[in-house]
Enzyme design. Structure first.
Site: not given
Ligand code: ASP
Length: 346
Positions: A13, A90
Site C-alpha cells: 500500500t 498483509d
Molecule cells: N494488500 C496490501 C499489501 O499487503 C496491504 C498493505 O500494504 O497494507 O500489499
C-alpha cells in the site's frame, strides 16, 4: 561518514495509487513513492534502492520473492550500514520471519515497513514509517555498532522482532504486534530502544544467505466438530513433510482415540507435526492438560510460543536445508534466531 542505507522496494500500500477506472489500489513505482517524501533528503544519508519489477501487493508474496530480497541484501551486504524493506502489510510478518532464517549470521539492521494508507494520501502513515525505518537502520550504539542487528518490523509506534510479529489490524495504524515478546523500541517523540530485548551478537561473521526453502508444508486448524474423515484426508495430503497443527489453549487437542491414532500414524509415516496454539498470546505446555500430553506422546513437537508465521517459514527453512526428520524435529523445538522461548514444563 554519511550512513549508507539500501531500500528494497517490493510494493504494498505504501507505494500504491488508485486505478482511475476501478478505484482499487494498485502497486506503483519507487520514484512516485520518493517524490512524496521530500523530507528524506533532510536525513542526509546516502540512500540507494532496488525495486521489484513490477512491485506487488504482498498477498502475491512467494518464496521466489523472498529469495530475491535475500539476494539484494546479500549482494550488497558489505556496502551498506543497514537495509529497509518496503513491503505490503498483509504478509509482512511471514516475510520478516522467513528473512530471519534465510539471512544467516545477520549482524546489520534489516527493517521492514510499509503503511496502511498510500504515501500520496494526506493522512498517510507511510511518510513517518519510512523516515523512522531509515533512522533505525542508520542508528549506532555508543561503540559504533548497529543498534539493531536482526530483522525487525517498524510500524507506527513500535519496532518488533520480525519473527515474533503478527499483523493484528486491517484498519489501525498500529497494525502489528508481537504477542509473546516485548517491543525492540517504542517510537514517540524519540526512538527509545529496549536494549534488553534487542538481539545480541557476540561475534560478527560473514552473512550466510540460505536460498532453498521447501514449501512441502501445510497447516491444520482444530475446531470442535472436525471429523475424522476430514482430518485424515488433510494428514494424508500427498508430498507433505511438515504440518503446523493449530491447537487450543496450551496446545490441547481432542483426546478421542481416532484423533490421536490419526496423528500417530502420520508421525510414524515420517510427517513432522508442530504444535502451535491458536491463542494469540501464551505458549504450548505439553504436560499441563491430557489433550496436549497425548499429542506429545504421539510424537508431536511443541512449538512453544512461536507465531504461526514463524512456524511455517521455519519448517520451510529446515526442510530446505535437507536435514533428516529427527534433526528437523530437534531444531523446531529450540530457538534459532530468537523466534521462541522455551518455558518451564507447566
Ligand atoms: N494488500 C496490501 C499489501 O499487503 C496491504 C498493505 O500494504 O497494507 O500489499
Amino acid at each position: 561518514m554519511k550512513p549508507r542505507i539500501l531500500i528494497v522496494y517490493t510494493g504494498g500500500t505504501i507505494g500504491m495509487i488508485e486505478d482511475p477506472v476501478s478505484k482499487a489500489l494498485k502497486p506503483f513505482d519507487f520514484s512516485h513513492l520518493m517524490e512524496n517524501v521530500p523530507k528524506v533528503k533532510m536525513l542526509d544519508y546516502h540512500i540507494d534502492n532496488i525495486q521489484f519489477n513490477p512491485p506487488i501487493d504482498s498477498s502475491d508474496m512467494d518464496i521466489r520473492h523472498w529469495q530475491s530480497i535475500v539476494k539484494s541484501i546479500a549482494d550488497n551486504y558489505d556496502r551498506y550500514d543497514g537495509f529497509v524493506v518496503l513491503h505490503g502489510t498483509d504478509t509482512m510478518a511471514y516475510t520478516a520471519s522467513a528473512l530471519s532464517f534465510m539471512l544467516g549470521n545477520l549482524s546489520k539492521p534489516v527493517i521492514i515497513t510499509g503503511s496502511q494508507l498510500p504515501i500520496g494520501e494526506v493522512r498517510t502513515d507511510g511518510e513517518e514509517n519510512l523516515i523512522t525505518a531509515l533512522q533505525i537502520a542508520a542508528d549506532r550504539d555508543r561503540y559504533g555498532n548497529p543498534t539493531v542487528r536482526e530483522v525487525a518490523i517498524l510500524f507506527e509506534n513500535y519496532l518488533w522482532r520480525g519473527n515474533r510479529s503478527t499483523k493484528r489490524s486491517a484498519d489501525n495504524f498500529n497494525a502489528f504486534k508481537s504477542n509473546n515478546y516485548p517491543e525492540l523500541a517504542k517510537i514517540g517523540l524519540g526512538i527509545y530502544f529496549k536494549p534488553a530485548a534487542l538481539r545480541k551478537i557476540d561475534d560478527v561473521r560473514p552473512l550466510t544467505p540460505y536460498y532453498d526453502l521447501d514449501a512441502s508444508v501445510m497447516s491444520i486448524d482444530l475446531f470442535p466438530g472436525l471429523e475424522e474423515r476430514v482430518f485424515r484426508h488433510q494428514l494424508a495430503t500427498p508430498g507433505i513433510k511438515g504440518i503446523v497443527l493449530r491447537t487450543y489453549g496450551a496446545g490441547n487437542g481432542p483426546t478421542k482415540p481416532w484423533f490421536i491414532d490419526a496423528v500417530r500414524e502420520a508421525v510414524d509415516r515420517g510427517v513432522v507435526i508442530l504444535n502451535v496454539t491458536q491463542c494469540v498470546n501464551g505458549s504450548v505446555h505439553s504436560s499441563r492438560y491430557m489433550g496436549a500430553d497425548y499429542l506429545a506422546s504421539a510424537g508431536v513437537i511443541s512449538g512453544h510460543d512461536i507465531t504461526f508465521e514463524a512456524a511455517m517459514t521455519k519448517m520451510m527453512y529446515l526442510f530446505g536445508l535437507g536435514l533428516d526428520v529427527n534433526e528437523v524435529k530437534r531444531l523446531l523445538a529450540e530457538p534459532l534466531v530468537g523466534e521462541l522461548t522455551v518455558k518451564s514444563p507447566k
